[in-house]
Structures are given as structure tokens and as C-alpha cells.
Write a protein that holds these residues in place. Sequence first.
Motif, short mmCIF file in Angstrom:
data_model
loop_
_atom_site.label_atom_id
_atom_site.label_comp_id
_atom_site.label_asym_id
_atom_site.label_seq_id
_atom_site.Cartn_x
_atom_site.Cartn_y
_atom_site.Cartn_z
N HIS A 83 0.82 -1.21 0.00
CA HIS A 83 0.00 0.00 0.00
C HIS A 83 0.85 1.26 0.00
O HIS A 83 0.34 2.37 -0.09
CB HIS A 83 -0.95 0.02 1.21
CG HIS A 83 -0.25 -0.20 2.52
ND1 HIS A 83 0.49 0.78 3.12
CD2 HIS A 83 -0.16 -1.29 3.31
CE1 HIS A 83 0.99 0.30 4.25
NE2 HIS A 83 0.63 -0.95 4.39
N LYS A 121 -2.55 -1.87 -3.43
CA LYS A 121 -3.68 -1.16 -2.86
C LYS A 121 -3.60 0.32 -3.21
O LYS A 121 -2.62 0.99 -2.89
CB LYS A 121 -3.72 -1.34 -1.34
CG LYS A 121 -4.95 -0.70 -0.71
CD LYS A 121 -5.22 -1.26 0.67
CE LYS A 121 -6.55 -0.79 1.21
NZ LYS A 121 -6.90 -1.46 2.47
N ILE A 122 -4.66 0.80 -3.85
CA ILE A 122 -4.68 2.22 -4.23
C ILE A 122 -5.71 2.97 -3.40
O ILE A 122 -6.69 2.39 -2.93
CB ILE A 122 -4.97 2.41 -5.74
CG1 ILE A 122 -6.27 1.67 -6.12
CG2 ILE A 122 -3.82 1.92 -6.58
CD1 ILE A 122 -6.78 2.04 -7.50
N ASN A 123 -5.44 4.23 -3.21
CA ASN A 123 -6.37 5.10 -2.50
C ASN A 123 -7.38 5.66 -3.49
O ASN A 123 -7.02 6.25 -4.49
CB ASN A 123 -5.60 6.24 -1.83
CG ASN A 123 -6.53 7.19 -1.11
OD1 ASN A 123 -7.58 6.77 -0.61
ND2 ASN A 123 -6.17 8.45 -1.05
N THR A 124 -8.68 5.43 -3.18
CA THR A 124 -9.71 6.00 -4.06
C THR A 124 -10.61 6.97 -3.29
O THR A 124 -11.64 7.41 -3.80
CB THR A 124 -10.58 4.88 -4.67
OG1 THR A 124 -11.08 4.04 -3.62
CG2 THR A 124 -9.80 4.04 -5.65
N GLY A 173 -3.34 2.95 1.17
CA GLY A 173 -3.50 2.92 -0.28
C GLY A 173 -2.66 4.01 -0.91
O GLY A 173 -2.56 5.10 -0.37
N SER A 229 -8.87 -1.75 -3.43
CA SER A 229 -9.15 -0.51 -2.73
C SER A 229 -10.27 -0.78 -1.73
O SER A 229 -10.93 -1.81 -1.80
CB SER A 229 -9.54 0.60 -3.72
OG SER A 229 -9.48 1.86 -3.08
N HIS A 230 -10.45 0.13 -0.79
CA HIS A 230 -11.42 -0.10 0.29
C HIS A 230 -12.41 1.06 0.32
O HIS A 230 -12.02 2.21 0.11
CB HIS A 230 -10.67 -0.23 1.62
CG HIS A 230 -11.48 -0.79 2.76
ND1 HIS A 230 -12.24 -1.93 2.63
CD2 HIS A 230 -11.62 -0.39 4.04
CE1 HIS A 230 -12.83 -2.20 3.79
NE2 HIS A 230 -12.47 -1.27 4.67
N GLN A 264 -15.59 6.74 -5.41
CA GLN A 264 -14.49 5.77 -5.26
C GLN A 264 -14.48 4.77 -6.42
O GLN A 264 -13.42 4.38 -6.90
CB GLN A 264 -14.61 5.04 -3.92
CG GLN A 264 -14.29 5.93 -2.72
CD GLN A 264 -14.03 5.11 -1.47
OE1 GLN A 264 -14.89 4.94 -0.62
NE2 GLN A 264 -12.83 4.56 -1.37
N PHE A 322 -11.48 4.12 -9.06
CA PHE A 322 -10.91 2.79 -9.29
C PHE A 322 -10.86 2.49 -10.79
O PHE A 322 -9.85 2.02 -11.31
CB PHE A 322 -11.75 1.74 -8.55
CG PHE A 322 -11.07 0.39 -8.42
CD1 PHE A 322 -10.25 0.11 -7.34
CD2 PHE A 322 -11.27 -0.60 -9.38
CE1 PHE A 322 -9.64 -1.13 -7.21
CE2 PHE A 322 -10.66 -1.84 -9.27
CZ PHE A 322 -9.84 -2.11 -8.17
N LYS A 378 -9.25 -7.93 -9.34
CA LYS A 378 -9.65 -6.65 -8.75
C LYS A 378 -10.63 -6.85 -7.60
O LYS A 378 -11.49 -7.72 -7.68
CB LYS A 378 -10.31 -5.75 -9.81
CG LYS A 378 -9.27 -5.12 -10.71
CD LYS A 378 -9.67 -5.11 -12.15
CE LYS A 378 -8.43 -5.09 -13.03
NZ LYS A 378 -8.65 -5.71 -14.33
N MET A 400 -12.88 -4.50 -4.42
CA MET A 400 -13.23 -3.31 -3.63
C MET A 400 -14.17 -3.65 -2.47
O MET A 400 -14.14 -2.99 -1.44
CB MET A 400 -13.94 -2.27 -4.50
CG MET A 400 -13.05 -1.47 -5.41
SD MET A 400 -13.94 -0.01 -6.06
CE MET A 400 -13.38 1.27 -4.95
#
Length: 401
Positions: free
Chosen positions: A120, A153-156, A162, A188-189, A204, A208, A223, A225
Motif C-alpha cells: 500500500h 492497494k490504491i487510495n480512491t 493505499g 481498494s477499500h 471511489q 478505481f 480486482k 473493492m
Amino acid sequence: MVTMAESDFSSVTMPPHAWADIDLKAVQHNFLLAKSHLTSPLCRACAVVKSNAYGHGVQPVVAALDQVMDANDQFAVVSWQEASVVKEVVPHRRVLVMRGPVSADEMSAILAGGMDWVIHSRYQLDLLLDCIAADPSGVKSALVKSEARLWIKINTGMNRLGMPIKDARAVLAALSELPFILPLGLMSHLATADDLGDTLTEIQFLAFQQAETELVLPEYTLKTMAASAGILSWPQLHMDMVRPGIMLYGATPMMGRVGPDEGLRPVMNLKSRLVAINHVRAGDSIGYGATYVSEHDMRVGVIGLGYGDGYPRHAPNGTRTLVATEQGVITAPLAGRVSMDMLTVDLSHDQSAKPGDEVLLWGQAWGHDLPANEIADAAGTIPYELFCRLTQRVPRRYIRS
Ligand SMILES: *Cc1c(COP(=O)(O)O)cnc(C)c1O
């Protein structure tokens, strides 16, 4: 069949004053219910069993879930220590370490343990590259053998763990230089999926999708989420994998709802007993702080469990408990503050309850529901916290059929 894992009723002369019946059939039911929501038969389920399976006991929960999982289903926890416990129970399953490594030692442990992991932050790429530099053939053979998947892990919009897209791009570029191929995932979360009226979920999702087009991802990249709220309420977000947590344990994350509304079955049925019945007169107060003053003559039941067992101290007067009396199951509302080892309840509308009678604090018993969501709402918290905070003093009694 009933077995004890953490403690044994037979080793004491009296049953404990508080215990939790853990219904493993209900865990299986809830997992299958989560899967029945999925929009694609190819979508896999990653059962989240962090924090000792949300306080339920990780080993028995993992063993029960393993029996109803498909070949591609797997587990997720937060730390590699938790992952090693899960791996011991189900060596054949993938186990995802959602926090990823935070040190070189943790990186080695994750690689050696054959665990899936999350990256992350950029610094975690260096942890991997350092490990490879120190032992190229060892790391390669460990990775090839385990086929461990690396989730980027990306920040959305959650703004917790992320990375921004530009960091993800740099990580992907570095990975493409490696002399072997790592199975990859993009994750992503969601921050507000429990609230159908909040627009952040849509934002979000768009972020993504934007990342998917901007990053040059290998074709085999999975993928994900959705956690429980995404599974229940956002079918367009199911993607290749979902990560059910709270719903496996029979509570719903959705605001204003209770587990049974979703068809979920409670897993943790928290029970205790009446240990005394007293009488107070109109005008008398009950308990610490003398905050509760009885308006009428009252029969008061004392229950042998309190915040020292994990019952929330902030549960207000009126919060329901259920008592199984000789005459049937009655509702007994809290009257007076929750103390460490005891609760006091109003029994004025009942003449049959007596010391020794069983009490349900949340869950299901005797054909009656007392949803953990209801108790959590009353106490100003969420069922996640109620479950995780059940203390060691409360023995878990596993019910397998
Ligand atoms: C805890 C967690 C989950 C599970 O969430 P629930 O709301 O309990 O279903 C999924 N993904 C991540 C990253 C988590 O930390």
C-alpha cells in the motif's frame, strides 16, 4: 455437538456466569449467503478473519469456513502473525496479509510463509527488493512454489491505506523488471458503503475505474473493492473478489438494519444468568452513581456479566435483555449503570424469573432474536466492536451441529 476450545465447563463445578455460544453452522450459512449475492460465478470470496475472527475464535471459524469454500476462496487477516495461525489450520488456502510488511523481517516471514500480501506504500517495494537482493534464488523459489499474489492497494477516497496512482505505476514498473512473474491484484477499500445515500461510494468506484485504465495492468490482475456492505448493497462493485467480514458473523454493516433483515444468522450468542433478584421501593436508586431512580416498586434482576466481559458500559437504561424463565422468554430492560461484573434489569412485569435462569445479551436463543446490531446501536457503537471486545473471561462454546 458442543465442544469447548478456550475453556472447559467440566473443569469447574458450576457453569460460568457468562459464556458465548458460537454457532459454526451459522458462520457457514452466512458465508454461503454472501456468495449467493455475487453477480458472477467467477467472483471469489476472501473471508476476513482478522482480530481472532472478530472475537469468535479464529481456528474453529477458519476450519468451519474451509468446509464450505470453493477451491478459489481464501482468507484475509491484517498481520503476518495472524496469517501464520490461519495457515496452520488450512495450509492449502491462500491467506492475505492486508497490512503487508512493515519491516524487512516481516517481508521475509510473509515470503517464507507463502502468504498473499498487500503493498500500500512505496517503502514496501524496497522491502521486497531488499529481500530479493539478499537471496535471489530463495525468494524466487518461495514465490514460485506458493504462487503468492501481491495486491496493489490504491487510495480512491478512504484516505487510510493505499497509494496514489503514480506510486502504483512506479511499483508496477519495478515489478515488471523482476526475473519472475508475480500474480497481481488491484485493491481498494470503501469508506461509506454502509450508507446507501452517500455519494462517496460512486466517486471511489469511478476513481478505481480511472486507475484501471491509467495503469498498465497485466491481464491476469484480479480486482477487489467490496467488503460486507459492498456485497450486500453494491453489486456493481463485486469485481473478481469480495472480502466479507462482519456479515460472516451474522451482523450487518448497513445503517438502520439488523442482521436478520439480511437473512444472516447470529453466530455469537452471548449468555449469562440471573445471580440475584432484589426488590426496591419507589424512589430508590439502583447501581453506581445512583443515576437510575425507580418510579415504582420494582423487582430487580442482577445478571452475572458486565463490561469486564465485554458488555458495553454505555448501554443505556432500556436496552433489552431476554430471560428464559419457567413461564417462557421475557424481555428485561437495563435499569441502572452497567458495572464490571453485573447488569441490573427491570423485572417488574414478571413474577416467574429466578436466580439461575439463563439470560441472552445478544444473538439468538430459545427461538428469539436479540440482534447485536440493536445492542450496538443502543450503546452508540457498532457490532464489530461488541464482538472484538468480548474478553478472555468469557468462554466460547462451539456448536457444530
Ligand atoms: C476488515 C476489512 C474487511 C472486512 O470488512 P467488513 O465490513 O467486516 O465486511 C475488508 N477489507 C479490508 C481492507 C478490511 O480491513
